[in-house]
Enzyme design. Structure first.
Site, PDB file in Angstrom:
ATOM      1  N   HIS A   1       0.771  -1.340  -0.107  1.00 20.91           N
ATOM      2  CA  HIS A   1      -0.093   0.041   0.099  1.00 20.91           C
ATOM      3  C   HIS A   1       0.782   1.268   0.126  1.00 20.91           C
ATOM      4  O   HIS A   1       1.981   1.345   0.444  1.00 20.91           O
ATOM      5  CB  HIS A   1      -1.119  -0.004   1.193  1.00 20.91           C
TER       6      HIS A   1
ATOM      7  N   ASP B   1       0.407   4.936   1.966  1.00 25.13           N
ATOM      8  CA  ASP B   1      -0.310   5.290   3.130  1.00 25.13           C
ATOM      9  C   ASP B   1      -1.564   6.141   2.630  1.00 25.13           C
ATOM     10  O   ASP B   1      -1.216   7.121   2.092  1.00 25.13           O
ATOM     11  CB  ASP B   1       0.472   5.899   4.162  1.00 25.13           C
TER      12      ASP B   1
ATOM     13  N   HIS C   1       4.656   0.202   0.366  1.00 26.01           N
ATOM     14  CA  HIS C   1       5.431  -0.746   1.220  1.00 26.01           C
ATOM     15  C   HIS C   1       4.663  -1.568   1.794  1.00 26.01           C
ATOM     16  O   HIS C   1       3.433  -1.926   1.710  1.00 26.01           O
ATOM     17  CB  HIS C   1       5.820   0.223   2.448  1.00 26.01           C
TER      18      HIS C   1
ATOM     19  N   ARG D   1       4.708   6.068  14.168  1.00 29.47           N
ATOM     20  CA  ARG D   1       4.606   6.905  12.714  1.00 29.47           C
ATOM     21  C   ARG D   1       3.976   8.410  12.885  1.00 29.47           C
ATOM     22  O   ARG D   1       3.032   8.436  13.596  1.00 29.47           O
ATOM     23  CB  ARG D   1       3.740   5.933  11.761  1.00 29.47           C
TER      24      ARG D   1
HETATM   25  O1  LIG Z   1       5.049  -1.872  10.436  1.00 35.61           O
HETATM   26  C1  LIG Z   1       5.788  -1.493   9.235  1.00 35.61           C
HETATM   27  O2  LIG Z   1       7.012  -1.713   9.047  1.00 35.61           O
HETATM   28  C2  LIG Z   1       5.191  -0.559   8.409  1.00 35.61           C
HETATM   29  C3  LIG Z   1       3.680  -0.251   8.757  1.00 35.61           C
HETATM   30  C4  LIG Z   1       3.014   0.694   7.752  1.00 35.61           C
HETATM   31  O3  LIG Z   1       2.527   0.353   6.859  1.00 35.61           O
HETATM   32  C5  LIG Z   1       3.340   2.277   7.943  1.00 35.61           C
HETATM   33  O4  LIG Z   1       3.734   2.542   9.085  1.00 35.61           O
HETATM   34  O5  LIG Z   1       2.663   3.089   7.304  1.00 35.61           O
HETATM   35 FE   LIG Z   2       1.765   1.873   5.805  1.00 40.61          FE
END
Ligand SMILES: O=C(O)CCC(=O)C(=O)O
Ligand SMILES: [Fe+2]
Length: 300
Positions: A106, A108, A262, A277
Site C-alpha cells: 500500500h 499510506d 510498502h 509513525r
Molecule cells: O510496520 C511497518 O513496518 C510498516 C507499517 C506501515 O504500513 C506504516 O507505518 O505505514
Molecule cells: Fe503504511
C-alpha cells in the site's frame, strides 16, 4: 549531499542499498532541532532514493519525532486512527493491539485526496526474527511499462477507499485485527478518485497510484479492474524495484509516500512488534493532463 557536514565537521553520508530505491543515511542524529542544511540533505536524498533509513536513533523519542516531522511539513493525523495518548500526531502500530500488521502492499492513506507526502516510522519494539519491511518504487513501476501500457494507464482513474473486503484481504487475520479494522480503521468511510498516473509535485516524475486501498478503475467492470490491477501492481512490486529493511530497535525510516508502496512482512508469529509513525501532509495528485484527484465520499 556528501558536502553537507555536521557542526563538528563530521560528514553525512548516503549509502545506496539497492539499484532502484533505498539508501541509508549515516552521520545524522535526528531531532526537532536538526539544522536546515541537514534537513535539506534528507529531503534531497528522499527525492533521489525514495526511502531513507537511519540506525541507532536512541534519542528520537515521541517529541523528537514530532518536532523533526514538522521540519518536513505539516504533521497530519490519520483520518480514522487515534493518535497515541499524549502525542500530537503519533500513530502507534502495535501487532499485539491488532493494528500493527500492514501485510498488504500500500501507499499510506490513498483513500483521501491529499494523502501524505512523507511518513516517518520508528522502531520501538522489534521481534527477534522476522518483521522486515519492503518498499517499492511506483516511479520504477510506471517506467517499466511498455509505451502502449503507459498510454493506457495515463488516461485511467481509480477509486480508492478504506472500506474494503477485510476478510478477502486478510485470510489469517485475528479477531482483534478484524475488530480494529471494523471499529476504528473503517469507522468512517472515505472514497477518492485518483489518476492512475500522478505527476510528482517536486520531480515531475510519473508514478502509479495503486495499492491496497484501490477499489476499481473508473468505467471498467469489476473483472477487468481486477485483472488490470494485478498486471500493474506486479510491475510496481517487481523485486528489482524494491528494497528490504531488517529493523533494529531505534531505527528510523522515512519514505516519499508520493512515489512508493510498502509492505510489512507478517512472519514473526505473535512476538511483539511496535512502531510509531508520523505523517506529513501531501498535495492533491495531478494527472498527466492536469486534473486533480477528488474526494467522492467523506464523513460530514
Ligand atoms: O510496520 C511497518 O513496518 C510498516 C507499517 C506501515 O504500513 C506504516 O507505518 O505505514
Ligand atoms: Fe503504511
Amino acid at each position: 549531499m556528501n558536502s553537507v557536514r555536521n557542526s563538528d565537521g563530521s560528514a553525512i553520508t548516503v549509502r545506496r542499498l539497492a539499484g532502484r530505491i533505498g539508501a541509508e543515511i549515516q552521520g545524522v542524529t535526528l531531532s526537532g532541532s536538526l539544522p536546515g542544511p541537514q534537513v535539506a540533505a534528507i529531503r534531497q536524498a528522499l527525492l533521489a532514493h525514495r526511502v531513507v533509513f537511519f540506525r541507532d536513533q536512541a534519542e528520537f523519542d515521541d517529541a523528537a519525532q514530532e518536532g523533526f516531522s514538522r521540519l518536513l511539513g505539516d504533521l497530519v493525523p490519520h483520518p480514522t486512527e487515534k493518535v497515541l495518548e499524549g502525542s500530537l500526531g503519533i500513530l502507534e502500530l502495535d501487532a499485539a493491539a491488532g493494528n500493527g500488521k500492514a501485510d498488504q502492499w500500500h501507499t499510506d492513506v490513498t483513500f483521501i485526496d491529499a494523502y501524505p507526502r512523507y511518513s516517518v516510522l520508528r522502531a520501538v519494539r522489534i521481534p527477534e526474527y522476522g518483521g522486515d519491511t519492503v518498499w517499492a518504487s511506483t516511479v520504477a513501476g510506471y517506467q517499466d511499462l511498455s509505451p502502449q501500457l503507459k498510454t493506457l494507464v495515463e488516461g485511467l482513474w481509480a477509486v480508492h477507499t478504506n472500506k474494503y473486503d477485510y476478510a478477502a484481504q486478510h485470510a489469517h487475520g485475528t479477531q482483534a485485527e478484524r475488530e480494529h479494522y471494523e471499529k476504528v480503521f473503517a469507522s468512517n468511510i472515505y472514497e477518492t478518485e485518483h489518476p492512475v498516473v500522478r505527476i510528482h509535485p517536486e520531480t515531475q516524475e510519473k508514478s502509479l497510484v495503486l495499492g491496497q486501498f484501490f477499489q476499481r478503475f473508473v468505467g471498467q467492470t469489476h473483472a477487468d479492474s481486477a485483472a488490470l490491477f494485478r498486471l500493474l501492481q506486479d510491475h510496481v512490486t517487481r523485486l528489482e524495484n524494491t528494497v528490504r529493511w531488517s529493523w533494529r530497535k531505534n531505527d528510523v525510516a522515512i519514505w516519499d509516500n508520493q512515489a512508493t508502496q510498502h509492505y510489512a512482512l507478517n512472519d514473526y508469529g505473535n512476538q511483539d512488534r511496535t512502531m510509531r509513525r508520523t505523517t506529513i501532509g501531501g498535495e492533491v495528485p495531478v494527472s498527466v493532463d492536469g486534473r486533480h484527484s477528488r474526494m467522492l465520499r467523506q464523513p460530514n
